[in-house]
Design a protein around this motif. Sequence first.
Motif, mmCIF file in Angstrom:
data_model
loop_
_atom_site.group_PDB
_atom_site.id
_atom_site.type_symbol
_atom_site.label_atom_id
_atom_site.label_comp_id
_atom_site.label_asym_id
_atom_site.label_seq_id
_atom_site.Cartn_x
_atom_site.Cartn_y
_atom_site.Cartn_z
ATOM 1 N N ALA A 38 0.817 -1.213 0.000
ATOM 2 C CA ALA A 38 0.000 0.000 0.000
ATOM 3 C C ALA A 38 0.850 1.261 0.000
ATOM 4 C CB ALA A 38 -0.940 -0.001 1.206
ATOM 5 N N GLU A 39 2.020 1.193 0.596
ATOM 6 C CA GLU A 39 2.901 2.350 0.655
ATOM 7 C C GLU A 39 3.899 2.398 -0.506
ATOM 8 O OE1 GLU A 39 2.781 5.008 2.650
ATOM 9 O OE2 GLU A 39 0.942 4.158 3.478
ATOM 10 N N GLY A 40 3.774 1.469 -1.449
ATOM 11 C CA GLY A 40 4.647 1.485 -2.625
ATOM 12 C C GLY A 40 6.048 0.976 -2.368
ATOM 13 N N LYS A 41 6.212 0.185 -1.330
ATOM 14 C CA LYS A 41 7.517 -0.400 -1.012
ATOM 15 C C LYS A 41 7.613 -1.783 -1.648
ATOM 16 C CE LYS A 41 8.107 3.143 1.631
ATOM 17 N NZ LYS A 41 8.816 4.279 1.084
ATOM 18 N N LEU A 42 8.776 -2.391 -1.566
ATOM 19 C CA LEU A 42 8.898 -3.785 -1.992
ATOM 20 C C LEU A 42 7.963 -4.631 -1.145
ATOM 21 C CD1 LEU A 42 12.779 -4.165 -2.302
ATOM 22 C CD2 LEU A 42 11.142 -3.935 -4.160
ATOM 23 N N THR A 43 7.630 -5.801 -1.634
ATOM 24 C CA THR A 43 6.731 -6.664 -0.877
ATOM 25 C C THR A 43 7.399 -7.117 0.421
ATOM 26 O OG1 THR A 43 7.499 -8.680 -1.937
ATOM 27 C CG2 THR A 43 5.655 -7.516 -2.992
ATOM 28 N N LYS A 44 6.567 -7.571 1.344
ATOM 29 C CA LYS A 44 7.080 -8.055 2.625
ATOM 30 C C LYS A 44 8.038 -9.225 2.417
ATOM 31 C CE LYS A 44 5.598 -10.075 6.975
ATOM 32 N NZ LYS A 44 4.452 -10.439 7.814
ATOM 33 N N THR A 45 7.696 -10.122 1.499
ATOM 34 C CA THR A 45 8.551 -11.276 1.228
ATOM 35 C C THR A 45 9.930 -10.838 0.758
ATOM 36 O OG1 THR A 45 6.592 -12.542 0.626
ATOM 37 C CG2 THR A 45 8.723 -13.424 -0.064
ATOM 38 N N LYS A 46 9.971 -9.857 -0.132
ATOM 39 C CA LYS A 46 11.263 -9.375 -0.631
ATOM 40 C C LYS A 46 12.073 -8.712 0.469
ATOM 41 C CE LYS A 46 9.854 -8.884 -5.419
ATOM 42 N NZ LYS A 46 9.532 -7.957 -6.514
ATOM 43 N N TRP A 47 11.402 -7.928 1.322
ATOM 44 C CA TRP A 47 12.121 -7.301 2.429
ATOM 45 C C TRP A 47 12.655 -8.341 3.410
ATOM 46 C CZ3 TRP A 47 14.738 -3.209 3.228
ATOM 47 C CH2 TRP A 47 14.466 -2.046 2.516
ATOM 48 N N LEU A 48 11.855 -9.357 3.704
ATOM 49 C CA LEU A 48 12.342 -10.403 4.603
ATOM 50 C C LEU A 48 13.526 -11.148 3.995
ATOM 51 C CD1 LEU A 48 9.013 -11.852 6.038
ATOM 52 C CD2 LEU A 48 10.668 -10.369 7.181
ATOM 53 N N LEU A 49 13.486 -11.388 2.700
ATOM 54 C CA LEU A 49 14.601 -12.052 2.021
ATOM 55 C C LEU A 49 15.855 -11.182 2.068
ATOM 56 C CD1 LEU A 49 15.519 -14.496 0.323
ATOM 57 C CD2 LEU A 49 14.809 -13.218 -1.694
ATOM 58 N N ILE A 50 15.707 -9.904 1.752
ATOM 59 C CA ILE A 50 16.854 -8.984 1.772
ATOM 60 C C ILE A 50 17.445 -8.900 3.174
ATOM 61 C CG2 ILE A 50 17.497 -6.549 1.576
ATOM 62 C CD1 ILE A 50 15.434 -6.382 -0.745
ATOM 63 N N LEU A 51 16.596 -8.698 4.166
ATOM 64 C CA LEU A 51 17.084 -8.564 5.543
ATOM 65 C C LEU A 51 17.671 -9.879 6.063
ATOM 66 C CD1 LEU A 51 14.232 -6.343 6.989
ATOM 67 C CD2 LEU A 51 16.561 -5.627 6.419
ATOM 68 N N GLY A 52 17.107 -11.007 5.645
ATOM 69 C CA GLY A 52 17.654 -12.310 6.042
ATOM 70 C C GLY A 52 19.036 -12.556 5.458
ATOM 71 N N VAL A 53 19.210 -12.218 4.192
ATOM 72 C CA VAL A 53 20.525 -12.373 3.556
ATOM 73 C C VAL A 53 21.538 -11.440 4.214
ATOM 74 C CG1 VAL A 53 21.805 -12.007 1.400
ATOM 75 C CG2 VAL A 53 19.632 -13.239 1.368
ATOM 76 N N CYS A 54 21.106 -10.221 4.522
ATOM 77 C CA CYS A 54 22.002 -9.279 5.213
ATOM 78 C C CYS A 54 22.413 -9.811 6.582
ATOM 79 C CB CYS A 54 21.328 -7.924 5.364
ATOM 80 S SG CYS A 54 21.209 -7.015 3.832
ATOM 81 N N ALA A 55 21.467 -10.384 7.316
ATOM 82 C CA ALA A 55 21.801 -10.948 8.623
ATOM 83 C C ALA A 55 22.759 -12.121 8.483
ATOM 84 C CB ALA A 55 20.532 -11.373 9.354
ATOM 85 N N LEU A 56 22.574 -12.921 7.445
ATOM 86 C CA LEU A 56 23.505 -14.026 7.194
ATOM 87 C C LEU A 56 24.904 -13.500 6.895
ATOM 88 C CD1 LEU A 56 24.002 -17.071 6.700
ATOM 89 C CD2 LEU A 56 23.400 -16.643 4.317
ATOM 90 N N PHE A 57 24.991 -12.492 6.020
ATOM 91 C CA PHE A 57 26.292 -11.889 5.719
ATOM 92 C C PHE A 57 26.895 -11.248 6.958
ATOM 93 C CE2 PHE A 57 25.352 -11.159 0.932
ATOM 94 C CZ PHE A 57 25.675 -12.471 0.673
ATOM 95 N N GLY A 58 26.056 -10.609 7.766
ATOM 96 C CA GLY A 58 26.551 -9.996 8.996
ATOM 97 C C GLY A 58 27.111 -11.018 9.956
ATOM 98 N N PHE A 59 26.453 -12.170 10.060
ATOM 99 C CA PHE A 59 26.947 -13.233 10.942
ATOM 100 C C PHE A 59 28.257 -13.821 10.421
ATOM 101 C CE2 PHE A 59 27.154 -17.686 12.288
ATOM 102 C CZ PHE A 59 27.189 -17.498 13.663
ATOM 103 N N ILE A 60 28.300 -14.064 9.122
ATOM 104 C CA ILE A 60 29.522 -14.620 8.521
ATOM 105 C C ILE A 60 30.685 -13.649 8.660
ATOM 106 C CG2 ILE A 60 30.583 -15.255 6.312
ATOM 107 C CD1 ILE A 60 27.869 -16.424 5.505
ATOM 108 N N SER A 61 30.407 -12.362 8.591
ATOM 109 C CA SER A 61 31.457 -11.352 8.616
ATOM 110 C C SER A 61 31.965 -11.020 10.008
ATOM 111 C CB SER A 61 30.946 -10.064 7.966
ATOM 112 O OG SER A 61 30.581 -10.305 6.639
#
Length: 112
Positions: A38-61
């Motif tokens: 409704a606010e014109g953002k990426l879908t919730k699924t895409k945001w969860l995927l992006i944030l999940g991958v970032c958290a994985l990279f953050g943990f690995i790093s």
Amino acid sequence: MFTLAQLSIVFILCVAVFASQVWALVDAAPRSARGFTAEGKLTKTKWLLILGVCALFGFISLPYPVGIGGLSFLVVISAVPPIVYFVDVKPAIAPYGKGKGGSRGTGSRGGW
């Protein structure tokens, strides 16, 4: 090569970035999917995927005792999406509340 103080600062910064990534992921998960679109953002699924991958990279790093370390460029790159989420997306979707039920009432009526 590096002093203990320098390594401690890098470790603290990496842990802070990882904590913000996990916080953004945990905060986005219960949000209403309707609010994202409704606010014109990426879908919730895409945001969860992006944030999940970032958290994985953050943990690995994270430095050696926890992660594999030496990937500080990943920390910098993966710190951007949580910042965008907290500064742009979260304020926009906040009125829609959490969960599938949509808004839980953002008025100041008080009560239970």
